[in-house]
Write an enzyme that holds these catalytic residues in place. Sequence first.
Site, PDB file in Angstrom:
ATOM      1  N   ASP A  93       5.082  -5.323   0.504  1.00  0.00           N
ATOM      2  CA  ASP A  93       5.287  -3.892   0.265  1.00  0.00           C
ATOM      3  C   ASP A  93       6.758  -3.584   0.549  1.00  0.00           C
ATOM      4  O   ASP A  93       7.180  -3.580   1.707  1.00  0.00           O
ATOM      5  CB  ASP A  93       4.406  -3.053   1.198  1.00  0.00           C
ATOM      6  N   LYS A 156       3.256   2.691  -4.157  1.00  0.00           N
ATOM      7  CA  LYS A 156       2.673   3.081  -2.869  1.00  0.00           C
ATOM      8  C   LYS A 156       3.356   4.354  -2.391  1.00  0.00           C
ATOM      9  O   LYS A 156       4.564   4.520  -2.542  1.00  0.00           O
ATOM     10  CB  LYS A 156       2.872   1.934  -1.874  1.00  0.00           C
ATOM     11  N   LYS A 186      -1.366   2.540  -4.102  1.00  0.00           N
ATOM     12  CA  LYS A 186      -1.696   2.434  -2.677  1.00  0.00           C
ATOM     13  C   LYS A 186      -1.301   3.717  -1.971  1.00  0.00           C
ATOM     14  O   LYS A 186      -0.137   4.119  -1.988  1.00  0.00           O
ATOM     15  CB  LYS A 186      -1.003   1.239  -2.029  1.00  0.00           C
TER      16      LYS A 186
END
Length: 222
Positions: A93, A156, A186
């Site tokens: 991430d 995300k 996400k």
Amino acid sequence: MADSSALTRADVAAMIDHTLLAPEATADDVAALVAEARELGVYAICVSPSMLPVRAPGIVIATVAGFPSGKHHSLIKGAEARLAVDQGAAEVDMVIDVGAALAGDFNAVMADIITVREATADRAVLKVILESAALPDAAIVGACRAAEQAGADFVKTSTGFHPAGGASVHAVRLMADTVGGRLGIKASGGIRTAEAAAELIAAGATRLGLSKSRAVLAGFPA
């Protein structure tokens, strides 16, 4: 969008990255995270890169790059991601340069993501953290498009560390509308209840980043 009304505890657990990114985390804390993840049946754990490697058979290992500010040089983010994958991370991430997105320089945002994508090649799932609470809608859309063009797998919402806040239903819905199912979504940052998780899933979230996984899952039917 998902029908959150019929979600079971197992359904939601299969969407969770059980997360420990606190600066004060210790190896014992990570071991406890793994044990809890196994008990809860979550999809993955997410830990700081300095805690790798982590042995957790049957659980996906995720980590972060350029975290939490995103103001690292792209080559540093790429090197950090590559080392993490070499040490067993299956997902990374990364944080974008939020300032570049705010300035509307989406070519810079895309180049940053491409550097990390090329560093990990096809060895890891790449999630791109936008810090959506700090961005206006147009910048969220532009950053999502840049992430897709750069070959990311997910966009995300948040690091969970920005003072502007974490995930919101509005941001998730906007991100989902922009990527149109081509990328995962996400939601992370400040999700502490089953109600909040269900709302985000209904808005389009396909993965949840949670540090309070047990409390959230307790609110869904077994």
